[in-house]
Design an enzyme around this catalytic site. Structure first.
Site, PDB file in Angstrom:
ATOM      1  N   ARG A 162      67.986  19.619   2.814  1.00  0.00           N
ATOM      2  CA  ARG A 162      67.063  18.626   2.661  1.00  0.00           C
ATOM      3  C   ARG A 162      65.930  18.482   3.540  1.00  0.00           C
ATOM      4  NH1 ARG A 162      68.815  14.103   4.068  1.00  0.00           N
ATOM      5  NH2 ARG A 162      68.281  12.697   2.268  1.00  0.00           N
ATOM      6  N   GLU A 166      77.698   3.461  -8.276  1.00  0.00           N
ATOM      7  CA  GLU A 166      77.822   4.957  -8.293  1.00  0.00           C
ATOM      8  C   GLU A 166      77.183   5.446  -6.914  1.00  0.00           C
ATOM      9  OE1 GLU A 166      78.033   6.262 -12.694  1.00  0.00           O
ATOM     10  OE2 GLU A 166      76.018   6.748 -11.579  1.00  0.00           O
ATOM     11  N   PRO A 167      77.834   5.012  -5.918  1.00  0.00           N
ATOM     12  CA  PRO A 167      77.080   5.656  -4.735  1.00  0.00           C
ATOM     13  C   PRO A 167      77.406   7.182  -4.414  1.00  0.00           C
ATOM     14  CG  PRO A 167      78.612   3.475  -4.059  1.00  0.00           C
ATOM     15  CD  PRO A 167      78.696   4.017  -5.644  1.00  0.00           C
ATOM     16  N   CYS A 226      64.753  34.175   7.438  1.00  0.00           N
ATOM     17  CA  CYS A 226      63.512  34.629   7.550  1.00  0.00           C
ATOM     18  C   CYS A 226      62.343  33.913   6.645  1.00  0.00           C
ATOM     19  CB  CYS A 226      63.569  36.200   7.272  1.00  0.00           C
ATOM     20  SG  CYS A 226      64.662  36.996   8.475  1.00  0.00           S
TER      21      CYS A 226
HETATM   22  C1  LIG Z   1      73.021  11.306  -7.846  1.00  0.00           C
HETATM   23  C2  LIG Z   1      73.570   9.998  -8.725  1.00  0.00           C
HETATM   24  C3  LIG Z   1      74.118   9.159  -8.189  1.00  0.00           C
HETATM   25  C4  LIG Z   1      73.911   8.931  -6.721  1.00  0.00           C
HETATM   26  O1  LIG Z   1      72.929   8.799  -5.848  1.00  0.00           O
HETATM   27  P1  LIG Z   1      72.873   8.490  -4.277  1.00  0.00           P
HETATM   28  O2  LIG Z   1      71.237   8.151  -4.134  1.00  0.00           O
HETATM   29  O3  LIG Z   1      73.515   9.812  -3.712  1.00  0.00           O
HETATM   30  O4  LIG Z   1      73.834   7.236  -4.234  1.00  0.00           O
HETATM   31  C5  LIG Z   1      74.460   7.930  -8.923  1.00  0.00           C
HETATM   32  N1  LIG Z   1      74.525   8.260 -10.188  1.00  0.00           N
HETATM   33  C6  LIG Z   1      73.943   9.380 -10.951  1.00  0.00           C
HETATM   34  C7  LIG Z   1      73.857   9.292 -12.280  1.00  0.00           C
HETATM   35  C8  LIG Z   1      73.444  10.409 -10.268  1.00  0.00           C
HETATM   36  O5  LIG Z   1      72.788  11.307 -10.846  1.00  0.00           O
END
Ligand SMILES: *Cc1c(COP(=O)(O)O)cnc(C)c1O
Length: 420
Positions: A303, A262-263, A334
């Site tokens: 970030r 899940e990237p 500001c």
């Molecule tokens: C944010 C998140 C991700 C992705 O994380 P990355 O660090 O952006 O790869 C994957 N799974 C879940 C459940 C998340 O909350």
């Protein structure tokens, strides 16, 4: 060296002139290439790659990934609806949320998948939909993130169900006749690859306690290098031991687990930049600093202020003087915390970059701005409008995929009480 590979200085100038600044620019070919790399993640019995859409939820980006065959991870009910409105088939959307949506029933009826992230979520799903097939997000007891703020595993993290409560999970599932078909873990963004691997092995052990589980989802967290001092995670390196472990489990138990990853960051971080204009240059004397003030900042890229994150910065001088200067690059709010070039991991410490000499009105490009920038801005602070977004296609042609916000839209929901 960091290079501005995503767009040429000429194209950057052209986009700035035609669409205005600040503006996010995404590269379609780069997004597609990252999708291909993710889809090649080692797997034994099938793989689903879900884009964690919270990293960059623009509909055009979702469509690009949809066409590449990716599925989606939504982190709130709103995000799931947003994906559906972008034309994503609900069956491809999996919800893993900290805040259980009030309208979960409506979402569920569209056909989305869900990973329950707490015991109470299992109960709430079970009461509404006894007999449903669900996933569970577990906190495997260990986490890793680039910073404490992005570590979402271990005892200090509220994400997922604590691994020692598996029996409670099974009890609740039995009570509501729920079938737990997926086991999900996600331990943090920018995880240490060694820890990511260890936790993946721990997750595989946890799956053994769920006899109906056919899918193991190992979350995201794959590191990318935005600047040259950082090191990205190699998907093949981290993936192969997991593949082997899944194969071993299949030999021992006859269970052939389908793998999901899940990237978010990995798929988009280096596929986007922000183009801004240098709107002022000031200094604080010989013992001080030389500052570049951009027309962007924490309103578009939060970030650095939040995590001390490092982003490459490129100046594009209209006139090349051959000189370089050490510049501290700051945003337009500001607030002294609106700092683009902070020290690594220290949002409050100024750091400078040696950059080609520039004048007011020259262009400055901030790289590595695809993930968690447009998505996570401190939008409308100082009443700056939300920036536009542009997508460049394989021929280098830019197309607007989000308009710049107007002042009317910033204030449209305000109501003046009578008498004021
Ligand atoms: C944010 C998140 C991700 C992705 O994380 P990355 O660090 O952006 O790869 C994957 N799974 C879940 C459940 C998340 O909350």
């Amino acid at each position: 060296m960091e290079t501005l590979s995503l767009l040429s200085p000429k194209l950057a100038k052209q986009i700035a002139v035609n669409f205005g600044t600040p503006i996010y620019v995404y590269d379609k070919a780069a997004l597609e290439k990252q999708a291909d790399v993710a889809l090649a993640f080692p797997n034994a019995f099938g793989l689903t790659v879900r884009f964690a859409m919270k990293a960059l939820p623009n509909a055009a980006v979702l469509r690009i990934f949809d066409r590449k065959g990716l599925h989606f991870d939504a982190s709130s009910g709103y995000e799931a609806w947003r994906a559906i409105r972008a034309g994503i088939a609900p069956q491809k959307i999996s919800l893993s949320t900290q805040e259980f949506p009030d309208d979960f029933a409506d979402l569920w009826k569209t056909g989305i998948k869900v990973n329950a992230c707490s015991l109470s979520q299992i109960d709430r799903i079970g009461r509404q939909f006894p007999g449903a097939e669900i996933g569970v997000r577990l906190n495997p007891g260990k986490g890793s993130g680039g910073t404490g703020k992005t570590n979402v595993g271990g005892p200090d993290s509220s994400f997922g169900i604590w691994h020692e409560y598996v029996d409670n999970v099974l009890d609740l599932a039995r009570q509501h006749r729920l079938k737990i078909v997926r086991v999900h873990t996600h331990i943090g963004s920018g995880s240490d690859p060694v820890i990511w691997q260890q936790v993946s092995q721990m997750s595989l052990e946890l799956v053994k306690k769920f006899p109906d589980a056919t899918v193991l989802n190992l979350g995201g967290g794959f590191k990318v290098a935005r600047v040259s001092s950082e090191k990205g995670t190699d998907m093949q390196t981290v993936g192969i031991p997991i593949k082997e472990a899944i194969e071993k489990l299949a030999k021992e138990t006859d269970r052939q687990l389908h793998l999901e990853i899940e990237p978010g960051t990995f798929l988009v971080a280096n596929c986007g930049v922000v183009i801004s204009r240098i709107q002022d240059i000031v200094d604080t004397g010989t013992a001080g600093h030389r500052f570049l003030k951009l027309d962007t900042g924490m309103t578009d890229i939060l970030r650095p202020s939040l995590y001390g994150a490092q982003h490459p910065v490129f100046t594009v001088p209209a006139r090349d003087t051959g000189k370089k200067h050490d510049y501290v690059v700051v945003g337009h709010c500001c607030e002294s915390g609106d700092l683009v070039t902070c020290a690594p991991g220290d949002p409050e410490a100024l750091s400078s970059r040696s950059l080609p000499e520039v004048q007011i009105d020259d262009i400055c490009v901030i790289g590595g701005a695809g993930a968690y920038c447009s998505a996570m801005s401190s939008k409308n602070y100082n009443s700056f409008p939300e920036s536009a977004e542009v997508l460049i296609d394989a021929n280098g042609k830019p197309t607007l995929i989000r308009r710049r916000q107007m002042l009317e839209q910033i204030i449209q929901n305000e109501i003046l009480p009578e008498g004021l």
